[in-house]
Design an enzyme around this catalytic site. Sequence first.
Site, PDB file in Angstrom:
ATOM      1  CG  HIS A 116      80.076  66.374  55.542  1.00 40.05           C
ATOM      2  ND1 HIS A 116      81.277  65.765  55.830  1.00 40.05           N
ATOM      3  CD2 HIS A 116      79.301  65.435  54.956  1.00 40.05           C
ATOM      4  CE1 HIS A 116      81.230  64.504  55.413  1.00 40.05           C
ATOM      5  NE2 HIS A 116      80.038  64.282  54.884  1.00 40.05           N
ATOM      6  CD  GLU A 158      76.832  62.111  56.347  1.00 39.93           C
ATOM      7  OE1 GLU A 158      76.560  61.499  55.299  1.00 39.93           O
ATOM      8  OE2 GLU A 158      77.750  62.942  56.403  1.00 39.93           O
ATOM      9  CD  GLU A 161      84.336  64.068  54.746  1.00 39.70           C
ATOM     10  OE1 GLU A 161      84.050  64.713  53.724  1.00 39.70           O
ATOM     11  OE2 GLU A 161      84.066  62.847  54.880  1.00 39.70           O
ATOM     12  N   GLY A 188      78.616  58.952  50.128  1.00 45.75           N
ATOM     13  CA  GLY A 188      79.896  59.449  49.640  1.00 45.75           C
ATOM     14  C   GLY A 188      80.480  58.523  48.581  1.00 45.75           C
ATOM     15  N   GLY A 189      81.388  57.645  49.001  1.00 51.83           N
ATOM     16  CA  GLY A 189      82.151  56.809  48.068  1.00 51.83           C
ATOM     17  C   GLY A 189      81.326  56.096  47.006  1.00 51.83           C
ATOM     18  N   GLY A 201      83.173  56.546  55.247  1.00 52.70           N
ATOM     19  CA  GLY A 201      84.342  56.144  54.463  1.00 52.70           C
ATOM     20  C   GLY A 201      85.098  54.965  55.050  1.00 52.70           C
ATOM     21  CG  ASN A 239      79.265  64.935  50.171  1.00 58.60           C
ATOM     22  OD1 ASN A 239      79.806  65.689  49.355  1.00 58.60           O
ATOM     23  ND2 ASN A 239      79.558  64.944  51.464  1.00 58.60           N
ATOM     24  CD1 TRP A 240      79.309  62.350  43.927  1.00 62.16           C
ATOM     25  CD2 TRP A 240      79.437  63.733  42.176  1.00 62.16           C
ATOM     26  NE1 TRP A 240      78.504  61.847  42.936  1.00 62.16           N
ATOM     27  CE2 TRP A 240      78.563  62.682  41.847  1.00 62.16           C
ATOM     28  CE3 TRP A 240      79.671  64.738  41.226  1.00 62.16           C
ATOM     29  CZ2 TRP A 240      77.934  62.598  40.597  1.00 62.16           C
ATOM     30  CZ3 TRP A 240      79.040  64.659  39.996  1.00 62.16           C
ATOM     31  CH2 TRP A 240      78.183  63.597  39.685  1.00 62.16           C
ATOM     32  CE  LYS A 241      82.195  62.387  51.781  1.00 63.47           C
ATOM     33  NZ  LYS A 241      82.613  61.554  52.898  1.00 63.47           N
TER      34      LYS A 241
HETATM   35  P1  13P Z   1      80.691  57.357  52.668  1.00 65.99           P
HETATM   36  O1  13P Z   1      79.409  56.952  51.995  1.00 65.99           O
HETATM   37  O2  13P Z   1      81.878  57.317  51.763  1.00 65.99           O
HETATM   38  O3  13P Z   1      80.867  56.649  53.969  1.00 65.99           O
HETATM   39  O4  13P Z   1      80.520  58.933  53.054  1.00 65.99           O
HETATM   40  C1  13P Z   1      79.400  59.350  53.733  1.00 65.99           C
HETATM   41  C2  13P Z   1      79.357  60.833  53.726  1.00 65.99           C
HETATM   42  O5  13P Z   1      80.198  61.489  54.321  1.00 65.99           O
HETATM   43  C3  13P Z   1      78.296  61.483  52.943  1.00 65.99           C
HETATM   44  O6  13P Z   1      78.231  62.849  53.221  1.00 65.99           O
END
Ligand code: 13P
Length: 251
Positions: free
Chosen positions: A97, A170, A99, A236-237, A176, A8-10
């Site tokens: 998600h 999650e 966020e 994510g990261g 994050g 997930n590149w957000k």
């Molecule tokens: P991180 O891997 O940066 O903790 O993020 C997880 C995430 O929100 C994937 O959707």
Amino acid sequence: MKKLMAANWKMYKTWDEAQATARDLVGLAAGKLPADREVLVFPPFTALKAVSDVLDPVPGFSTGGQDYYYEKEGAFTGEISPAMLKDVGAAYGLTGHSERRHILGEGDECVGRKTAYGLSKGLKVILCIGELIEERKADRVEEVLERQLRIGLKDVSADFDPEQLSVAYEPVWAIGTGEVAGPAEIVEAHTFIRKNLISLFGEKANEMRILYGGSVKPENCGDIIALDNVDGVLVGGASLHGESFSRIVLA
Ligand code: 13P
């Protein structure tokens, strides 16, 4: 059931940056991808076509949209439909998600509508659920997960194909933060999710994938992916660079 290794590149990467990362990933991982793994990338909308042009021709690789709206078209400024996602190569859509829930204010009902609508329009959908740290401390993890599943899946038609619908656990406190959930916490949550899915949909829920997300890294992915009821990861990261995500994909 193939393990789904999802990125997930957000809100990161322009068109060129996204395409370069997708090329790096294919170069590092495509030839070595085990037959029981699938790779999925959720770029920002503006880079979906750039990434799907690179990934779609490669067996085992696909793309998805990080969100979408539950209407075909209309006066919904800023929104985007499943058909529009598919038009630029997306096979998957993400709903709920954390966020979107906690920064952008999406509630369970909205997430539920999106999940059912995306599935009905032929997207493969990954519904994200997870508790806040205060909810974990108050011993409310099961209550939160049960509610997010029940409302998030309530309009899904009973004849859905279990390969089209996945759940990502999650825990919000692990996203994050570098603080990955421990193996016991992951297994406990995933077992609870599986039980709930079976009570909602019967035995075919055993064929649905349950992904873990929250501070997954190349160093911990192998251990996480081997746990019971963990059918993939959502990263994510550590997915933002081809080098580190390729190590996750092959872990
Ligand atoms: P991180 O891997 O940066 O903790 O993020 C997880 C995430 O929100 C994937 O959707």
